[in-house]
Write a protein that holds these residues in place. Sequence first.
Motif, PDB file in Angstrom:
ATOM      1  N   PRO A  39       0.820  -1.224   0.000  1.00 46.95           N
ATOM      2  CA  PRO A  39       0.000   0.000   0.000  1.00 46.95           C
ATOM      3  C   PRO A  39       0.855   1.275   0.000  1.00 46.95           C
ATOM      4  CG  PRO A  39      -0.923  -1.620   1.504  1.00 46.95           C
ATOM      5  CD  PRO A  39       0.380  -2.197   1.023  1.00 46.95           C
ATOM      6  N   VAL A  40       1.961   1.242   0.716  1.00 49.31           N
ATOM      7  CA  VAL A  40       2.953   2.328   0.602  1.00 49.31           C
ATOM      8  C   VAL A  40       4.187   1.740  -0.073  1.00 49.31           C
ATOM      9  CG1 VAL A  40       4.530   3.855   1.851  1.00 49.31           C
ATOM     10  CG2 VAL A  40       2.169   3.579   2.652  1.00 49.31           C
ATOM     11  N   HIS A  41       4.568   2.307  -1.196  1.00 51.20           N
ATOM     12  CA  HIS A  41       5.800   1.902  -1.882  1.00 51.20           C
ATOM     13  C   HIS A  41       6.380   3.152  -2.532  1.00 51.20           C
ATOM     14  CE1 HIS A  41       7.978  -1.017  -4.897  1.00 51.20           C
ATOM     15  NE2 HIS A  41       8.810  -0.170  -4.297  1.00 51.20           N
ATOM     16  N   VAL A  42       7.359   3.692  -1.853  1.00 52.97           N
ATOM     17  CA  VAL A  42       7.957   4.958  -2.284  1.00 52.97           C
ATOM     18  C   VAL A  42       9.431   4.716  -2.593  1.00 52.97           C
ATOM     19  CG1 VAL A  42       8.652   7.251  -1.419  1.00 52.97           C
ATOM     20  CG2 VAL A  42       6.313   6.423  -1.071  1.00 52.97           C
ATOM     21  N   LEU A  43       9.939   5.428  -3.596  1.00 44.85           N
ATOM     22  CA  LEU A  43      11.359   5.362  -3.953  1.00 44.85           C
ATOM     23  C   LEU A  43      12.024   6.657  -3.533  1.00 44.85           C
ATOM     24  CD1 LEU A  43      10.803   3.948  -7.558  1.00 44.85           C
ATOM     25  CD2 LEU A  43      11.501   2.648  -5.522  1.00 44.85           C
ATOM     26  N   VAL A  44      13.128   6.541  -2.823  1.00 44.75           N
ATOM     27  CA  VAL A  44      13.891   7.714  -2.391  1.00 44.75           C
ATOM     28  C   VAL A  44      15.201   7.706  -3.172  1.00 44.75           C
ATOM     29  CG1 VAL A  44      14.899   8.939  -0.432  1.00 44.75           C
ATOM     30  CG2 VAL A  44      12.864   7.500  -0.083  1.00 44.75           C
ATOM     31  N   ILE A  45      15.469   8.797  -3.887  1.00 45.41           N
ATOM     32  CA  ILE A  45      16.686   8.830  -4.722  1.00 45.41           C
ATOM     33  C   ILE A  45      17.497  10.095  -4.450  1.00 45.41           C
ATOM     34  CG2 ILE A  45      15.524   7.492  -6.541  1.00 45.41           C
ATOM     35  CD1 ILE A  45      15.464   9.982  -8.289  1.00 45.41           C
ATOM     36  N   PRO A  46      18.823   9.969  -4.511  1.00 45.64           N
ATOM     37  CA  PRO A  46      19.641  11.185  -4.466  1.00 45.64           C
ATOM     38  C   PRO A  46      19.527  11.903  -5.808  1.00 45.64           C
ATOM     39  CG  PRO A  46      21.053   9.253  -4.772  1.00 45.64           C
ATOM     40  CD  PRO A  46      19.638   8.745  -4.669  1.00 45.64           C
ATOM     41  N   LYS A  47      19.675  13.217  -5.814  1.00 42.26           N
ATOM     42  CA  LYS A  47      19.618  13.948  -7.090  1.00 42.26           C
ATOM     43  C   LYS A  47      20.921  13.806  -7.881  1.00 42.26           C
ATOM     44  CE  LYS A  47      16.016  17.214  -5.894  1.00 42.26           C
ATOM     45  NZ  LYS A  47      15.623  18.619  -5.669  1.00 42.26           N
ATOM     46  N   GLY A  48      21.997  13.458  -7.200  1.00 40.17           N
ATOM     47  CA  GLY A  48      23.278  13.259  -7.886  1.00 40.17           C
ATOM     48  C   GLY A  48      23.286  11.949  -8.658  1.00 40.17           C
ATOM     49  N   ALA A  49      24.283  11.826  -9.544  1.00 40.31           N
ATOM     50  CA  ALA A  49      24.386  10.675 -10.447  1.00 40.31           C
ATOM     51  C   ALA A  49      25.155   9.537  -9.780  1.00 40.31           C
ATOM     52  CB  ALA A  49      25.069  11.109 -11.739  1.00 40.31           C
ATOM     53  N   TYR A  50      24.445   8.735  -8.987  1.00 41.49           N
ATOM     54  CA  TYR A  50      25.064   7.599  -8.294  1.00 41.49           C
ATOM     55  C   TYR A  50      24.307   6.328  -8.655  1.00 41.49           C
ATOM     56  CZ  TYR A  50      26.821  11.546  -5.649  1.00 41.49           C
ATOM     57  OH  TYR A  50      27.397  12.730  -5.298  1.00 41.49           O
ATOM     58  N   VAL A  51      25.061   5.275  -8.905  1.00 44.96           N
ATOM     59  CA  VAL A  51      24.451   4.016  -9.347  1.00 44.96           C
ATOM     60  C   VAL A  51      23.964   3.187  -8.171  1.00 44.96           C
ATOM     61  CG1 VAL A  51      24.906   1.849 -10.581  1.00 44.96           C
ATOM     62  CG2 VAL A  51      25.933   3.972 -11.391  1.00 44.96           C
ATOM     63  N   GLU A  99      16.922  -2.962 -11.319  1.00 48.27           N
ATOM     64  CA  GLU A  99      16.392  -2.673 -12.662  1.00 48.27           C
ATOM     65  C   GLU A  99      16.819  -1.297 -13.144  1.00 48.27           C
ATOM     66  OE1 GLU A  99      12.135  -2.994 -12.580  1.00 48.27           O
ATOM     67  OE2 GLU A  99      12.226  -5.057 -11.824  1.00 48.27           O
ATOM     68  N   VAL A 100      16.821  -0.343 -12.239  1.00 44.30           N
ATOM     69  CA  VAL A 100      17.133   1.039 -12.631  1.00 44.30           C
ATOM     70  C   VAL A 100      18.497   1.408 -12.026  1.00 44.30           C
ATOM     71  CG1 VAL A 100      16.378   3.436 -12.559  1.00 44.30           C
ATOM     72  CG2 VAL A 100      14.668   1.605 -12.663  1.00 44.30           C
ATOM     73  N   PRO A 101      19.479   1.728 -12.882  1.00 44.60           N
ATOM     74  CA  PRO A 101      20.840   1.947 -12.403  1.00 44.60           C
ATOM     75  C   PRO A 101      21.086   3.363 -11.864  1.00 44.60           C
ATOM     76  CG  PRO A 101      20.830   2.021 -14.782  1.00 44.60           C
ATOM     77  CD  PRO A 101      19.413   1.736 -14.372  1.00 44.60           C
ATOM     78  N   HIS A 102      20.168   3.816 -11.020  1.00 47.84           N
ATOM     79  CA  HIS A 102      20.340   5.067 -10.253  1.00 47.84           C
ATOM     80  C   HIS A 102      19.954   4.690  -8.821  1.00 47.84           C
ATOM     81  CE1 HIS A 102      20.069   9.611  -9.801  1.00 47.84           C
ATOM     82  NE2 HIS A 102      19.582   9.154  -8.655  1.00 47.84           N
ATOM     83  N   LEU A 103      20.842   4.961  -7.862  1.00 44.72           N
ATOM     84  CA  LEU A 103      20.588   4.536  -6.482  1.00 44.72           C
ATOM     85  C   LEU A 103      19.179   4.905  -6.019  1.00 44.72           C
ATOM     86  CD1 LEU A 103      21.404   3.515  -3.659  1.00 44.72           C
ATOM     87  CD2 LEU A 103      22.316   5.799  -3.219  1.00 44.72           C
ATOM     88  N   HIS A 104      18.474   3.941  -5.460  1.00 47.94           N
ATOM     89  CA  HIS A 104      17.152   4.223  -4.892  1.00 47.94           C
ATOM     90  C   HIS A 104      16.896   3.295  -3.729  1.00 47.94           C
ATOM     91  CE1 HIS A 104      16.784   1.347  -8.219  1.00 47.94           C
ATOM     92  NE2 HIS A 104      15.761   0.795  -7.586  1.00 47.94           N
ATOM     93  N   MET A 105      16.251   3.844  -2.713  1.00 51.39           N
ATOM     94  CA  MET A 105      15.775   3.054  -1.587  1.00 51.39           C
ATOM     95  C   MET A 105      14.284   2.872  -1.758  1.00 51.39           C
ATOM     96  SD  MET A 105      17.972   2.211   0.768  1.00 51.39           S
ATOM     97  CE  MET A 105      19.667   2.617   1.158  1.00 51.39           C
TER      98      MET A 105
END
Length: 122
Positions: A39-51, A99-105
Motif C-alpha cells: 500500500p505504501v511503496h515509495v522510492l527515495v533517490i539522491p539527485k546526484g548521479a550515483y548508481v 532494474e534502474v541503475p540510479h541509487l534508490h531506496m
Amino acid sequence: MAYDDNNIFAKILRGEIPCKKVYEDEHTLAFHDINPQAPVHVLVIPKGAYVSMDDFSAKASATEQAAFVRAIGQVALQLGIVDSGYRVLANHGRDGHQEVPHLHMHVFGGRDLGPMIGRPRS
Ligand code: 5GP
C-alpha cells in the motif's frame, strides 16, 4: 558500473518523465513507485548521479548522504507508517536484481510485509 544518463530516474530528475512526488529537498527526491508492491511503496533517490550504495557512499558529500538518510525518515513519518512499521530496501547489481541503475531506496509499508527475503525459485 558507469552512470547512464538515460536511466528512467535521471529522466524523472530532469522533469522529462512525471512522478508522484512525496518529498523533495536540495539533494533528494522521493516519489511513489509506478508498480507498487505494498500500500505504501515509495522510492527515495539522491539527485546526484550515483548508481549504487557503494558508489554513493564513496563519492557523495556528507551533506548529500545526510539528506538521503533524513529523507527516508521523513517519508516514513509523512506517510504514517512509523507506528505500524515499514521496510527500507535497496537492490544493487545483478544478484540484487537492480532494474534502474540510479541509487534508490524502496520504502514499503501499510501491510504485514512478510519475511525479509524470499527463497530463489528453482
Ligand atoms: P529496482 O529493481 O531497480 O530496485 O526497482 C526499480 C523500481 O522502479 C521498480 O519497483 C519499478 O516499479 C520502479 N519504476 C520503474 N520505472 C518507473 C517509473 O517510470 N516511474 C516510477 N515512479 N517508478 C518506476
